[in-house]
Write an enzyme that holds these catalytic residues in place. Structure first.
Site, PDB file in Angstrom:
ATOM      1  CD  GLU A 117     -10.108   3.531  -0.994  1.00 16.36           C
ATOM      2  OE1 GLU A 117     -11.015   3.931  -0.249  1.00 16.36           O
ATOM      3  OE2 GLU A 117      -8.998   3.138  -0.570  1.00 16.36           O
TER       4      GLU A 117
ATOM      5  CG  ASP B 249      -2.311   0.587   0.850  1.00 16.87           C
ATOM      6  OD1 ASP B 249      -2.325   1.760   0.449  1.00 16.87           O
ATOM      7  OD2 ASP B 249      -3.339  -0.111   0.964  1.00 16.87           O
TER       8      ASP B 249
ATOM      9  CG  HIS C  42      -4.406   2.062  -2.017  1.00 17.14           C
ATOM     10  ND1 HIS C  42      -4.391   3.001  -1.012  1.00 17.14           N
ATOM     11  CD2 HIS C  42      -5.715   1.840  -2.291  1.00 17.14           C
ATOM     12  CE1 HIS C  42      -5.639   3.331  -0.671  1.00 17.14           C
ATOM     13  NE2 HIS C  42      -6.464   2.655  -1.452  1.00 17.14           N
TER      14      HIS C  42
HETATM   15  C1  ACM Z   1     -10.951  -0.723   0.802  1.00 19.48           C
HETATM   16  O1  ACM Z   1     -11.389  -0.688   1.972  1.00 19.48           O
HETATM   17  N1  ACM Z   1     -10.384   0.334   0.260  1.00 19.48           N
HETATM   18  C2  ACM Z   1     -11.050  -1.914  -0.004  1.00 19.48           C
END
Ligand code: ACM
Ligand code: ZN
Length: 768
Positions: free
Chosen positions: A336, A200, A273
């Site tokens: 995201e 991440d 991420h």
């Molecule tokens: C997430 O909680 N962004 C998968």
């Protein structure tokens, strides 16, 4: 005598006295988590003594090895192999049983287990483990003589084939010893999947030989955010932080997981991420600019580029990952991912032209499909978060539905496999209790009861689509969990409830199931305590509601177990609670669970404000969102303000993307001197206050007026916005007041959750 020796003597004493009582307890009550499908108690007992003998089908070698170690490490018993005829424990193969099913038959003569697979035999032994004294969990327990088991028959099999727990090791790193511990918790509860979130923005945690800087550089950040992301200003600890798993560590963990029948699904996040990776290799991003490993939480615009060199880089990474994880699934993230850089990147725009891709959303689909096809070519399958549905779903992808169950429904209807992990029921990083002394968490509110009530197959799903719901998973994002104790506090006991959902199956009567679970829980808590595992205790919580009945406000105190005693203090009186307490003056209501004269758990203290809104008839144009309607509309006029730190406490109501109108009416018109309410603002969690509110009122004579009131920043709390109207108030008495509250609208670009509707969180409507 040393402290250690003293402690040892103490433990022996506990075990010796514990043993006899244990036998009696077991015979009278069998407590198993997750509950088996069928359990028949036969009323007799079996004495199960030191050094039991075993005969097992050779295919169950792995399961019996686990049991041998369990007995050796705990009571120090040897499990001797013997012939079928002589064995106390026989484990036979039954090819008619389901893949993870087992039968366990305890008679006066001995134990007989049947299973088709090693997994089934292993689960039978986990059940036996829970029938044995919890003290066996302790290293070197010394039981005196035999223990007594109840005679019974169990026929058991899981409701779902995917029974998962996730752990984020990027936001905080956990050493391999703890990962093994975590796996052992899964095994105890018959969970079979560990989703390991390895990469991440805040740290890359898996060694990749071809790209050593991913860990040499990408596994370490210069500092970490202190406190909550929503704090203003944000502060940092000025401490370099990091860590990673070598490929040897990974192999060791995967092998350990296999010994517990747990598959490990690695997650390598892409295209978003990705900041830790881009920090190590800036050329894999769109801009080529150096960036640091992220030091705070959130969504970052530094995503992987779609240029050929980056695609090759990711495939090289995945090749090493696939060689380390023998399971079928590779999780590639997909959530995201802001498209800001793709929009201005010549390489990404060239990619779109060349492939005839119309939008950046479609470019994300192209990206995921490209990765999927590579992974499929190597005999594996991808899983992605539900954003991978946007712009078109890759042909063979399994979807992990997290923003709700809607993504999962769409994917299942389209014939894709789905794992349900919605924030509303499966995010174990949310608060589990609304008490202000709970350890800091990201936000939200997910009590044990709600986890237990989850049904992975949504109502109304077609039978064909239902078969695509493989199961569910608890997610453990660790932004606010820096220690293993915090992790175990957040997962226990919610993971127990999850195990019941995915193994025992959905509950027809969730309230009854919850009450039963609470009654059974102490037995499991005993096991956790003996193992030294930090956990939250829902038996010590008080649920206090402030509720109206015929214009009077009452404090209603509920305890998890009906026999608990509560002492309360209000208006300078201290009393034992026996019935709802009428509240007629503003002041503090304080309640405390008691065991005799001993206070148990937290004291609960609430300030109650008696105001004119309480006596109104209130209605809302739109019901609050089911994820944040804990207090119902009662929360808007029950004399109690929401917490200024959290919006998940039951006194705040959440609305998602909708305009709201709230009407308050009075039988007897009232004169008003102030209208006041509050909005929460937590942009990191997509929560925004409206800029202004329209107030409309009707006078006793029936005249209608309106006025727009600005919502202003709070002087005291950065997370709050105030609506205060105390100038230019109506001169005449009024009989009706309406507040028209617009949604903030769509979350702007560059912010967390950009492009999604903003949440509105509304507090008490105080009318003076
Ligand atoms: C997430 O909680 N962004 C998968
Ligand atoms: Zn690019």
């Amino acid at each position: 005598m040393s402290v250690k020796a003293l402690l040892f003597l103490f433990l022996v004493a506990v075990v010796v006295t514990g043993c006899d009582t244990q036998s009696n307890e077991i015979a009278s009550e069998v407590v198993l988590f997750p509950q088996p499908q069928e359990l028949l108690l036969k009323g007799g007992t079996l004495r199960f003594g030191k050094d039991p003998t075993l005969y097992a089908d050779p295919d169950f070698e792995q399961a019996t090895r686990w049991f041998r170690h369990y007995l050796a490490d705990g009571p120090g018993w040897k499990l001797k192999t013997t012939t079928e005829a002589e064995a106390n424990i026989r484990i036979d193969k039954d090819t008619t049983l389901g893949a993870e099913a087992y039968r366990l038959n305890i008679s006066e003569k001995g134990l007989h287990i049947t299973a088709r697979t090693n997994a089934g035999a292993f689960y039978a032994l986990q059940t036996l483990r829970q029938l044995l004294p919890a003290t066996f969990e302790m290293q070197h327990t010394v039981p005196r003589g035999a223990v007594t088991l109840p005679t019974l028959e169990i026929a058991d099999a899981p409701a779902f084939s995917y029974r998962g727990m996730h752990l984020d090791v990027s936001r905080h790193f956990f050493p391999k010893e703890f990962i093994k511990e975590y796996l052992s918790y899964l095994a105890l509860l018959k969970m079979n999947t560990f989703h390991w979130h390895l990469t991440d923005d805040q740290g890359w945690r898996i060694e990749i030989k071809k790209y050593p800087k991913l860990t040499a550089q990408g596994a370490f950040r210069e500092e970490t955010l202190v406190g909550h992301y929503n704090d203003v200003p944000r502060t940092y600890d000025d401490q370099r932080y990091g860590g990673f798993y070598t490929q040897e560590d990974i192999k060791e963990i995967v092998a350990y997981a296999q010994s517990l029948n747990i598959r490990v699904i690695p997650e390598i996040e892409m295209p978003g991420h990705a900041q830790a990776a881009i920090s190590a290799y800036p050329e894999v991003g769109c801009t080529g600019e150096p960036v640091p490993v992220a030091t705070e939480w959130g969504i970052f615009e530094n995503v992987f580029c779609t240029k050929p060199e980056t695609m090759q880089f990711l495939k090289d990474v995945l090749l090493e990952v696939m060689s380390l994880f023998p399971g079928t699934y590779i999780h590639i993230g997909g959530d995201e991912a802001p498209k800001t850089h793709w929009k201005s990147c010549a390489d990404c725009q060239f990619r779109m032209l060349k492939e005839g891709i119309a939008s950046e959303d479609a470019l994300q689909s192209w990206f995921i499909e490209e990765i999927e096809s590579f992974v499929n070519d190597h005999g594996k399958q991808i899983i992605g978060w539900d954003e991978i549905l946007e712009g078109g779903l890759a042909p063979n992808a399994t979807v992990m539905s997290w923003r709700g169950v809607e993504g999962g429904i769409a994917a299942a209807e389209a014939g894709h496999d789905v794992i349900m992990t919605p924030t509303s029921h499966m995010y174990f990083d949310y608060y589990q209790d609304s008490h202000p002394e709970e350890p800091l968490a990201i936000g939200g509110y997910l009590p044990l009861q709600k986890v237990l009530a989850f049904s992975p197959v949504p109502e109304g799903l077609s039978p064909e689509a239902s078969h695509h719901i493989l199961g569910a998973q608890g997610n453990v994002w660790t932004e606010y969990m820096s220690t293993s104790e915090q992790v175990t506090y957040m997962i226990f006991p919610r993971m127990i409830a999850l195990s019941e959902v995915v193994w025992s199956g959905s509950k027809n009567d969730p309230e009854k199931a919850y009450s039963e679970l609470l009654h059974r829980l102490p037995k499991f808590q005993q096991r956790l305590t003996i193992k030294g595992i930090t956990h939250y205790n829902p038996l010590q919580r008080l649920d206090i509601t402030f509720s109206l009945a015929r214009d009077t406000l009452f404090a209603i105190v509920e305890t998890p177990l009906s026999n608990a005693t509560v002492r309360y203090e209000y208006a300078e009186e201290v009393q034992t609670y026996s019935a709802p307490v009428p509240l007629t003056t503003s002041g503090t209501f304080r309640a405390q669970m008691m065991e005799g004269e001993q206070a148990v758990g937290h004291a609960y203290s609430t300030h109650v404000k008696i105001h004119q809104g309480i006596a109104s008839t209130l209605s809302v144009s739109t019901p609050p969102h089911p994820a944040y309607d804990e207090g119902g509309i009662n929360a808007l006029y029950n004399g109690v303000l929401g917490s200024s730190e959290r919006f998940g406490d039951g006194e705040w109501l959440g609305f998602w993307g909708e305009d709201i109108a709230i009407a308050m009416e009075w039988n007897t018109p009232i004169a008003i001197s102030k209208v006041e309410t509050r909005f929460f603002e937590a942009k990191g969690q997509w929560v925004y206050a409206p800029k202004q509110v329209l107030v409309e009122w009707t006078t006793a004579e029936g005249m209608k007026y309106s006025k727009t009131i600005e919502v202003t920043a709070s002087d005291t709390d950065t997370s709050l916005r105030n609506l205060t109207w105390n100038g230019e108030l109506p001169q005449q008495k009024i009989k009706k007041l309406v507040l028209r509250i617009p949604s903030y609208g769509t979350i702007p670009q560059g912010a967390q959750g950009a492009g999604n509707p903003a949440w509105t969180f509304l507090d008490e409507l105080v009318i003076e």
